[in-house]
Design a protein around this motif. Structure first.
Motif, PDB file in Angstrom:
ATOM      1  N   ASP A   1      58.758  48.717  35.339  1.00 23.56           N
ATOM      2  CA  ASP A   1      59.573  48.973  34.147  1.00 23.56           C
ATOM      3  C   ASP A   1      58.633  48.937  32.951  1.00 23.56           C
ATOM      4  O   ASP A   1      58.111  47.875  32.597  1.00 23.56           O
ATOM      5  CB  ASP A   1      60.673  47.902  34.042  1.00 23.56           C
ATOM      6  CG  ASP A   1      61.738  48.272  33.023  1.00 23.56           C
ATOM      7  OD1 ASP A   1      61.467  49.165  32.189  1.00 23.56           O
ATOM      8  OD2 ASP A   1      62.830  47.673  33.055  1.00 23.56           O
TER       9      ASP A   1
ATOM     10  N   THR B   1      60.461  47.412  27.850  1.00 27.72           N
ATOM     11  CA  THR B   1      61.391  46.289  27.722  1.00 27.72           C
ATOM     12  C   THR B   1      61.146  45.538  26.409  1.00 27.72           C
ATOM     13  O   THR B   1      60.043  45.528  25.869  1.00 27.72           O
ATOM     14  CB  THR B   1      61.245  45.269  28.885  1.00 27.72           C
ATOM     15  OG1 THR B   1      60.052  44.495  28.719  1.00 27.72           O
ATOM     16  CG2 THR B   1      61.216  45.964  30.244  1.00 27.72           C
TER      17      THR B   1
ATOM     18  N   ASN C   1      62.040  38.140  30.998  1.00 30.68           N
ATOM     19  CA  ASN C   1      61.886  39.519  31.499  1.00 30.68           C
ATOM     20  C   ASN C   1      61.008  39.548  32.749  1.00 30.68           C
ATOM     21  O   ASN C   1      61.317  40.233  33.723  1.00 30.68           O
ATOM     22  CB  ASN C   1      61.246  40.417  30.433  1.00 30.68           C
ATOM     23  CG  ASN C   1      62.230  40.850  29.370  1.00 30.68           C
ATOM     24  OD1 ASN C   1      63.282  40.236  29.199  1.00 30.68           O
ATOM     25  ND2 ASN C   1      61.898  41.898  28.636  1.00 30.68           N
TER      26      ASN C   1
ATOM     27  N   ASP D   1      62.913  54.017  32.917  1.00 33.04           N
ATOM     28  CA  ASP D   1      62.740  52.721  32.267  1.00 33.04           C
ATOM     29  C   ASP D   1      64.085  52.142  31.870  1.00 33.04           C
ATOM     30  O   ASP D   1      65.038  52.873  31.610  1.00 33.04           O
ATOM     31  CB  ASP D   1      61.907  52.877  30.978  1.00 33.04           C
ATOM     32  CG  ASP D   1      60.436  53.116  31.264  1.00 33.04           C
ATOM     33  OD1 ASP D   1      59.940  52.601  32.279  1.00 33.04           O
ATOM     34  OD2 ASP D   1      59.803  53.812  30.451  1.00 33.04           O
ATOM     35  N   SER D   2      64.128  50.816  31.764  1.00 32.73           N
ATOM     36  CA  SER D   2      65.394  50.179  31.371  1.00 32.73           C
ATOM     37  C   SER D   2      65.618  50.223  29.860  1.00 32.73           C
ATOM     38  O   SER D   2      66.740  50.341  29.410  1.00 32.73           O
ATOM     39  CB  SER D   2      65.415  48.728  31.836  1.00 32.73           C
ATOM     40  OG  SER D   2      64.459  47.956  31.112  1.00 32.73           O
TER      41      SER D   2
ATOM     42  N   ALA E   1      65.311  47.611  28.334  1.00 36.84           N
ATOM     43  CA  ALA E   1      66.148  46.399  28.351  1.00 36.84           C
ATOM     44  C   ALA E   1      65.986  45.602  27.070  1.00 36.84           C
ATOM     45  O   ALA E   1      64.880  45.369  26.602  1.00 36.84           O
ATOM     46  CB  ALA E   1      65.758  45.533  29.545  1.00 36.84           C
TER      47      ALA E   1
ATOM     48  N   VAL F   1      66.438  44.277  32.991  1.00 32.04           N
ATOM     49  CA  VAL F   1      65.090  44.699  33.392  1.00 32.04           C
ATOM     50  C   VAL F   1      65.134  45.309  34.800  1.00 32.04           C
ATOM     51  O   VAL F   1      65.787  44.784  35.703  1.00 32.04           O
ATOM     52  CB  VAL F   1      64.112  43.483  33.366  1.00 32.04           C
ATOM     53  CG1 VAL F   1      62.810  43.823  34.072  1.00 32.04           C
ATOM     54  CG2 VAL F   1      63.854  43.062  31.927  1.00 32.04           C
TER      55      VAL F   1
END
Ligand code: ZN
Ligand code: ZN
Length: 253
Positions: free
Chosen positions: A6, A9, A23, A206-207, A209, A215
């Motif tokens: 990821d 974030t 995370n 990708d998140s 987040a 995540v």
């Protein structure tokens, strides 16, 4: 369909709700092999970091690298701040980053000229973007890619910054830059996705987040991949982790 890295974030250092360690912990629990901490860069109007925070983030990542069995990348979510392709990362900070995610955001500090010629006509545009505007925005991204070691184009189309997705995808492919399928939303039209799929560009899921529990999750990416039957070979972090050309010496534990 499993996300193995990821690269986008956020944490409490800007406007996320979890710590960097939160995370990282979730990423490890979900079986990710890499995670990047990519806080909003210096000129984001509401949530940009400052130097003090940057070095705190760097120190914390170095501490966590010794503890957790995962690659932790020091990144930033840079802002595209002008039609000349300027981004808001000072050169001494650029040298310290493992990854740069580049995005256009609603509000950012820029010059007075760029406020009126770039920010205002995008963020506050009441109508569809003109052909000229789209060309200008696309060129701004291309210039940024040419000038800086950008790796990922985040949430293209967000905040009214409409681009020519096909042209930009072709340019990105030539420069080993990835187009993000962002976990918080998608701003692509049907034609945008079809156009990008007709190029050689690769994608990354990708998140983005802002909470640790997000995540490693990107539901919009999964939906796009299913709907358009995109094979995981086109997405660098799904099912198999592809080499995206990061500086390995620096990030290997
Ligand atoms: Zn963003
Ligand atoms: Zn973000």
């Amino acid at each position: 369909m499993k996300i193995l890295a990821d690269y986008h974030t956020h944490t409490i250092f800007t406007h996320g709700t979890g710590s960097i360690e939160d995370n990282v912990r979730v990423a490890v629990e979900r079986g990710l092999k890499e995670i990047a901490i990519t806080e909003h860069s210096f000129r984001h109007l509401a949530h940009g970091i400052n130097r003090k925070k940057f070095f705190e983030i760097k120190a914390e990542i170095e501490r966590l690298r010794a503890i957790y069995p995962i690659k932790i990348l020091l990144g930033l979510e840079a802002n595209l701040i002008s039609d000349k392709g300027d981004i808001d990362v000072p050169s001494d900070i650029l040298d310290q980053l493992d990854i740069i995610v580049l995005g256009y955001h609603k509000l950012f500090y820029t010059s007075i000229k760029q406020f009126f010629t770039f920010l205002l006509p995008n963020t506050f545009r009441p109508f569809r973007a003109s052909r000229k505007r789209i060309e200008k925005n696309t060129l701004a991204y291309e210039r940024a890619i040419a000038k800086y070691p950008v790796k990922i184009l985040a949430h293209l189309g967000y905040a009214n910054c409409t681009v020519d997705c096909k042209r930009l995808a072709e340019f990105a492919a030539k420069h080993d830059v990835l187009v993000e399928l962002n976990g918080k939303g998608t701003y692509f039209s049907h034609n945008d996705i079809c156009d990008m799929l007709s190029t050689d560009v690769k994608f990354v899921a990708d998140s983005d987040a802002h909470r640790a529990k997000d995540v490693g999750i990107s539901t919009p990416a999964a939906c796009i991949m299913l709907r358009y039957d995109i094979p995981s070979i086109r997405v660098v972090n799904i099912d198999e982790l592809q080499d995206i050309g990061l500086n390995k010496d620096r990030i290997d534990n």
